[in-house]
Design an enzyme around this catalytic site. Structure first.
Site, PDB file in Angstrom:
ATOM      1  N   LYS A  91       5.902   0.819  -6.349  1.00  0.00           N
ATOM      2  CA  LYS A  91       6.553   1.711  -5.383  1.00  0.00           C
ATOM      3  C   LYS A  91       5.776   1.741  -4.068  1.00  0.00           C
ATOM      4  O   LYS A  91       6.358   1.681  -2.982  1.00  0.00           O
ATOM      5  CB  LYS A  91       6.670   3.134  -5.961  1.00  0.00           C
ATOM      6  CG  LYS A  91       7.762   3.254  -7.007  1.00  0.00           C
ATOM      7  CD  LYS A  91       7.707   4.569  -7.781  1.00  0.00           C
ATOM      8  CE  LYS A  91       8.718   4.533  -8.922  1.00  0.00           C
ATOM      9  NZ  LYS A  91       8.598   5.673  -9.855  1.00  0.00           N
ATOM     10  N   GLN A 120       5.162  10.911 -10.546  1.00  0.00           N
ATOM     11  CA  GLN A 120       5.507   9.923 -11.565  1.00  0.00           C
ATOM     12  C   GLN A 120       5.572  10.598 -12.943  1.00  0.00           C
ATOM     13  O   GLN A 120       4.625  11.261 -13.359  1.00  0.00           O
ATOM     14  CB  GLN A 120       4.468   8.787 -11.553  1.00  0.00           C
ATOM     15  CG  GLN A 120       4.768   7.664 -12.510  1.00  0.00           C
ATOM     16  CD  GLN A 120       6.047   6.892 -12.155  1.00  0.00           C
ATOM     17  OE1 GLN A 120       6.297   6.576 -11.000  1.00  0.00           O
ATOM     18  NE2 GLN A 120       6.865   6.621 -13.165  1.00  0.00           N
ATOM     19  N   ASP A 124      13.346  11.952  -5.661  1.00  0.00           N
ATOM     20  CA  ASP A 124      13.815  11.561  -6.991  1.00  0.00           C
ATOM     21  C   ASP A 124      15.113  12.297  -7.353  1.00  0.00           C
ATOM     22  O   ASP A 124      15.803  11.916  -8.299  1.00  0.00           O
ATOM     23  CB  ASP A 124      12.751  11.906  -8.047  1.00  0.00           C
ATOM     24  CG  ASP A 124      12.041  10.667  -8.574  1.00  0.00           C
ATOM     25  OD1 ASP A 124      12.579   9.557  -8.393  1.00  0.00           O
ATOM     26  OD2 ASP A 124      10.958  10.820  -9.169  1.00  0.00           O
TER      27      ASP A 124
END
Ligand code: NDP
Length: 297
Positions: free
Chosen positions: A54, A98, A121
């Site tokens: 990422k 994460q 997200d």
């Protein structure tokens, strides 16, 4: 008949190119780069790989990547304080924590601490609500990537029968909401669904997000249907000691029936990071009070 392969890798590459152009435009107009912060708690090997890729993709797109690593035994207060600092940092447009987190940390508490306007997200309950009522917000990356692939292949999805197998908060539910917003007739199937094969056989669009290798068989699929396989499952390969990735759909069987299908790997997988970059860039434009044409990316 052999189904057309939906090339998510190629689509994601194109999307990342468009994002890079817009990110350069953002920098030229604001004098700063759009910024994405990624927080990793602990040493989970798969998570480390995801975080690294990422970060690399963010930099390649011409955005700033801020990586924060906390030890596996970091306390909740420490993590929430870091998120609070990132919420307040004007150089940070998007924040991603994460998952999964170590067991002693409560994911919902952590996610709900991220500012909804930096929640790239799309996991914050505010963004789930915005999606449900049709307000602009952030949509989870994997299902948004699936819809992009579907619209790219099918154009308008209006009136189509869609079956989503799986009802998780990160894939199944937002996927169903997005298909509903595209005016599909949506069925959400799950582990308690009766006669799953019959339910799937009705669908013009099948999205499988289950986590069970090759569960969806060829004779479950309506001839000509479009199949999106979200599953990523590692199974033993024919060669001893080797493994390979397969989806939730029996690809060989489905290819003989479907009109189009995403392969695993190379289908939905590459879309997730590309859409994350897209969400981060959208966050940057919104945070700077600048309009970003929705159709641009
Ligand atoms: P979850 O485990 O959270 O959800 C799985 C869903 O599948 C649940 O709703 C469950 O039903 C349902 N299910 C389980 N068994 C059956 C069955 N026998 N018949 C019908 N439904 C069943 O998984 P995720 O949504 O997080 O992920 C799904 C898959 O997608 C995984 O393989 C994951 O690796 C992959 N994935 C891929 C991504 C990508 O970037 N390509 C990103 C995210 C996920 P119930 O609710 O009743 O238990």
């Amino acid at each position: 008949m052999s189904a057309e392969r939906i090339d998510g890798k190629a689509y994601a590459l194109g999307l990342r190119g468009r994002i890079a152009t817009l990110a350069a435009d953002f920098t030229a107009r604001t004098g700063r780069k759009a910024g994405l912060a990624v927080v990793l708690v602990g040493e989970d090997a798969a998570s480390q790989v995801y975080v690294r890729s990422k970060g690399k993709a963010t930099v390649e797109a011409g955005m700033a990547s801020f990586e924060h690593r906390l030890p596996a035994d970091a306390g909740e207060a420490e993590l929430l304080a870091l998120i609070g600092a990132l919420n307040a940092d004007p150089a940070v447009d998007g924040i991603l924590v994460q998952l999964p987190l170590p067991a002693h940390l409560d994911e919902q508490t952590v996610i709900s601490t991220i500012s909804p306007d930096k929640d790239v997200d799309g996991f914050h309950v505010t963004n789930a609500g915005r999606l449900a009522v049709g307000q602009p917000g952030f949509v989870p990356c994997t299902p948004l990537g699936c819809v992009m692939l579907l619209k790219d292949r099918l154009g308008s999805l209006s009136g189509m029968d869609a079956v989503v197998i799986g009802r998780s908060n990160i894939v199944g539910k937002p996927m169903a909401q997005l298909l509903l917003a595209e005016s599909c007739t949506v069925t959400i199937a799950h582990s308690r669904t009766r006669d799953l094969a019959d339910v799937v056989r009705r669908a013009d669009i099948v999205v499988a997000a289950v986590g069970r290798p090759e569960m969806v068989k060829g004779d479950w699929i309506k001839p000509g249907a479009t199949v999106i396989d979200v599953g990523i499952n590692r199974v033993d390969a024919a060669e001893p000691g080797k493994t390979r990735l397969v989806g939730d759909v029996d690809f060989g069987e489905a290819c003989a029936v479907a009109g189009a299908i995403t392969p695993v790997p190379g289908g939905v997988g590459p879309m997730t990071i590309a859409v994350l970059l897209r969400n981060a860039l959208v966050a940057a434009f919104r945070n700077a009070g600048m309009a970003l044409p929705a159709e641009a990316i």
